[in-house]
Design an enzyme around this catalytic site. Structure first.
Site, PDB file in Angstrom:
ATOM      1  N   HIS A 244       0.710  -1.067   0.030  1.00 42.32           N
ATOM      2  CA  HIS A 244      -0.461  -0.108   0.171  1.00 42.32           C
ATOM      3  C   HIS A 244       0.753   1.196   0.122  1.00 42.32           C
ATOM      4  O   HIS A 244       0.105   2.784  -0.599  1.00 42.32           O
ATOM      5  CB  HIS A 244      -0.824  -0.135   1.360  1.00 42.32           C
ATOM      6  CG  HIS A 244      -1.470   1.125   1.689  1.00 42.32           C
ATOM      7  ND1 HIS A 244      -2.199   1.934   2.080  1.00 42.32           N
ATOM      8  CD2 HIS A 244      -3.098   0.720  -0.075  1.00 42.32           C
ATOM      9  CE1 HIS A 244      -3.431   2.055   1.705  1.00 42.32           C
ATOM     10  NE2 HIS A 244      -4.111   1.868   0.689  1.00 42.32           N
ATOM     11  N   LYS A 246       3.678   4.502  -0.882  1.00 46.59           N
ATOM     12  CA  LYS A 246       3.329   5.670  -1.927  1.00 46.59           C
ATOM     13  C   LYS A 246       4.169   6.299  -2.058  1.00 46.59           C
ATOM     14  O   LYS A 246       4.162   7.065  -0.911  1.00 46.59           O
ATOM     15  CB  LYS A 246       1.825   6.247  -1.843  1.00 46.59           C
ATOM     16  CG  LYS A 246       0.782   5.291  -2.630  1.00 46.59           C
ATOM     17  CD  LYS A 246      -0.161   5.733  -1.691  1.00 46.59           C
ATOM     18  CE  LYS A 246      -1.850   4.198  -1.969  1.00 46.59           C
ATOM     19  NZ  LYS A 246      -1.821   3.816  -1.300  1.00 46.59           N
ATOM     20  N   HIS A 473      -8.423  11.761   0.722  1.00 43.77           N
ATOM     21  CA  HIS A 473      -7.400   9.781   0.424  1.00 43.77           C
ATOM     22  C   HIS A 473      -6.602   9.949   1.361  1.00 43.77           C
ATOM     23  O   HIS A 473      -5.621   9.680   1.391  1.00 43.77           O
ATOM     24  CB  HIS A 473      -7.628   9.561  -1.072  1.00 43.77           C
ATOM     25  CG  HIS A 473      -6.952   8.461  -1.246  1.00 43.77           C
ATOM     26  ND1 HIS A 473      -5.609   8.149  -1.302  1.00 43.77           N
ATOM     27  CD2 HIS A 473      -7.314   7.538  -0.896  1.00 43.77           C
ATOM     28  CE1 HIS A 473      -5.285   7.133  -1.404  1.00 43.77           C
ATOM     29  NE2 HIS A 473      -6.405   6.236  -1.070  1.00 43.77           N
ATOM     30  N   LYS A 475      -4.322  10.180   4.722  1.00 40.03           N
ATOM     31  CA  LYS A 475      -3.867   9.951   6.218  1.00 40.03           C
ATOM     32  C   LYS A 475      -2.877  10.357   6.963  1.00 40.03           C
ATOM     33  O   LYS A 475      -2.149  11.081   6.722  1.00 40.03           O
ATOM     34  CB  LYS A 475      -3.431   8.109   5.738  1.00 40.03           C
ATOM     35  CG  LYS A 475      -4.790   7.401   4.783  1.00 40.03           C
ATOM     36  CD  LYS A 475      -3.931   7.279   3.968  1.00 40.03           C
ATOM     37  CE  LYS A 475      -4.938   5.894   3.289  1.00 40.03           C
ATOM     38  NZ  LYS A 475      -5.100   6.712   1.486  1.00 40.03           N
TER      39      LYS A 475
END
Length: 574
Positions: A244, A246, A473, A475
């Protein structure tokens, strides 16, 4: 080969020529085929589509450009200034099928990368928010000491000129360095869309290594069409685990490099109307050959932690990059690297290595004392299964780590837990309406098992940053005291609020505590002592010349009203 019908059908809002070359839109094609009304010289929009009329008219104008009619009138010629022959590249890119979530959704069709398509070379037809080239180095310098940006929101014009707004083109801008090679580690990668950005940045022919998590047919064969691109699917031990992360590694021709940590997948929707966070490192120059192995380390040990993380991929293609990182000067980095890697992990010489326990180890060493009345504020785009009550995992595991500071724990109460997650009304009022919830894959099945959570939820509001209608989106996790206008720490990460992302301790008291993590995740932790040399960040206004920390949302927080409910992915399928 016939086109695949766009899965968003009449609700499609996209205005990307690549998308229209790849997907069919029968409702638009029908209107376009009928042509302009002879009396008004305008398209006649059916009554059932009038709610979306502005977007439809823009899409029709785009179709005039990329699908000019053979019997075009002079007006139609003017509407296609690029001409039919305007090509993109010899072996063209495509846009991925629109995915309503960052979970496994629609699969992309077979690659069309080797097929010629008539794509405009006008960057404004491909990228909705275009800023002046050559200015990013000044913007990054002005963003010091935080280097923390939010992505531009297409439909929020005020974000386009905001000093702490960034686009992907700016990340690739030559003013930061002339890119000679790069690494993109991400969950979802639309390689055609990404290479379009590389093309406009002038780096299409540079070596690119892509580590990706979500199955993508194009990436499996991309090297046949683009020899400079190497794509590696990250293998996961279980189907419930996700790669996950990025993160970008950008290598420059002068031997220097940068690290970029973000929350955005590499496909169009994530850079359109969604609030995303991006941290960009300072320039990391090469060390002299004679330098000691310890030279150039960050006070936060960022370089060591980054290398240890990259080793966990067990990917031979990353070895040259790990060697490059080892020989680069990371001393200017002022944030901590926070990673999660799959497996079971125990405490070692440097404390806990990964997940929420790693955050705990760092806070215990370096965080100024915090009163127990200061809440832990969490914000993410999805929520995992958290247990039967707030004590089960939130308090016993997660808050037990994030409440730590440099004073002994002793007998202290848990700080309040607050969670920012968009409500149904937040999403329905977003720039993209209900489709704005496409980045919020929280399911009814999970929500029904944890009704207790709703009492801890808060609205997504970002009026100060002009992003209240841009669904998050991003976090983030933090602790701040509004009365003192102070923030104790802030964390930007790819990790949602879930056991898979952060880890869960075993409950067997007879063995050493083991943190079980499912996902690969990466984030950065801002601690005031390392960033500004003080115990807290200023919040809301400058303090002694130090700019306030740029929160992505408004404070004070807005709790859910009794009538509010969290947005659930299931609403998109009703």
């Amino acid at each position: 080969m016939s086109k695949k019908i766009c899965p968003y059908a009449e609700k499609c809002y996209r205005r990307n020529p690549i998308h229209f070359n790849e997907f069919s839109h029968p409702h638009l094609e029908s209107i376009y085929k009928r042509g302009l009304d002879s009396a008004t010289q305008e398209y006649i929009i059916p009554s059932d589509l009038l709610d979306n009329v502005d977007v439809i008219l823009q899409q029709l104008k785009l179709m005039e450009k990329i699908f000019p009619k053979d019997d075009s009138s002079p007006k139609k010629e003017q509407a296609n200034p690029q001409g039919q022959g305007a090509g993109f590249t010899k072996s063209e890119k495509r846009d991925s099928s629109p995915k309503p979530s960052t979970s496994r959704g629609h699969s992309a069709p077979d690659s069309n990368l080797a097929k010629k398509q008539k794509i405009t070379r006008d960057i404004k037809d491909y990228i909705p928010v275009v800023v002046e080239k050559g200015q990013m180095s000044k913007k990054l310098e002005a963003a010091s000491p935080y280097n923390f940006f939010l992505t531009a929101i297409t439909d929020s014009k005020r974000t386009h000129s905001e000093p702490l707004t960034i686009t992907l083109q700016e990340i690739l801008d030559e003013s930061l360095g002339v890119i000679e090679s790069s690494v993109q580690i991400n969950f979802m990668v639309d390689i055609g869309w990404l290479l379009g950005h590389y093309y406009f940045a002038g780096i299409l022919d540079t070596p690119l290594l892509v580590l990706y998590g979500d199955d993508t047919p194009e990436l499996q064969t991309i090297s046949k069409h683009k020899p400079k691109v190497t794509a590696v699917k990250v293998k996961m031990a279980t189907p419930f685990s996700t790669s996950h992360t990025k993160m970008m590694l950008l290598g420059y021709k002068d031997g220097s490099m940068r690290v970029v940590v973000s929350t955005a997948n590499l496909y169009e929707d994530d850079w359109h109307n969604r609030t995303q966070g991006v941290w960009i490192s300072p320039l990391l120059t090469p060390l002299p050959d004679s330098a000691d192995t310890a030279a150039g380390e960050s006070p936060t040990m960022f370089r060591q932690d980054l290398m240890l993380y990259l080793v966990e991929y067990k990917c031979a293609e990353l070895q040259p990059w790990i060697a490059r990182i080892r020989k680069s000067d990371f001393s200017a980095i002022n944030v901590f690297f926070i990673g999660s890697v799959p497996g079971g992990h125990r405490e070692g010489p440097r404390g806990h290595p990964w997940g929420h326990a790693r955050v705990s180890s760092i806070l215990q060493k370096h965080c100024a004392p915090i009163d127990d009345s200061v809440p832990v504020v969490c914000q993410s785009s999805s929520i995992g299964s958290l247990g039967a009550g707030v004590q089960a995992w939130i308090q016993n595991d997660f808050l037990n780590s994030l409440r730590r500071d440099s004073t002994p724990l002793g007998i202290r109460k848990f700080p309040a837990f607050k969670m920012i997650y968009p409500s149904y009304s937040n999403v329905s009022g977003s720039h993209d309406g209900m489709l704005g919830g496409g980045c919020l894959p929280y399911s009814k099945n999970t929500n029904d098992k944890q009704p207790w959570l709703t009492s801890y939820l808060h609205q997504w509001t970002s009026k100060l940053r002009h992003r209240s209608q841009a669904m998050p989106h991003i976090k983030s996790y933090t602790r701040f005291d509004l009365e003192k206008k102070s923030m104790y720490w802030f964390m930007l990460t790819s990790a949602n609020l879930s056991k898979a992302a952060w880890g869960s301790f075993n409950k067997n008291a007879n063995i050493q505590a083991c943190l079980r993590i499912a996902n690969y995740e990466v984030g950065v932790l801002f601690l005031p002592r390392f960033v500004i040399g003080e115990d807290t960040f200023p919040l809301g206004s400058p303090r002694d010349g130090i700019p306030p920390f740029p929160l992505p949302y408004d404070v004070p927080l807005t709790p859910y009203s009794p009538d509010d409910k969290p947005f659930l992915m299931d609403y998109l399928h009703m």
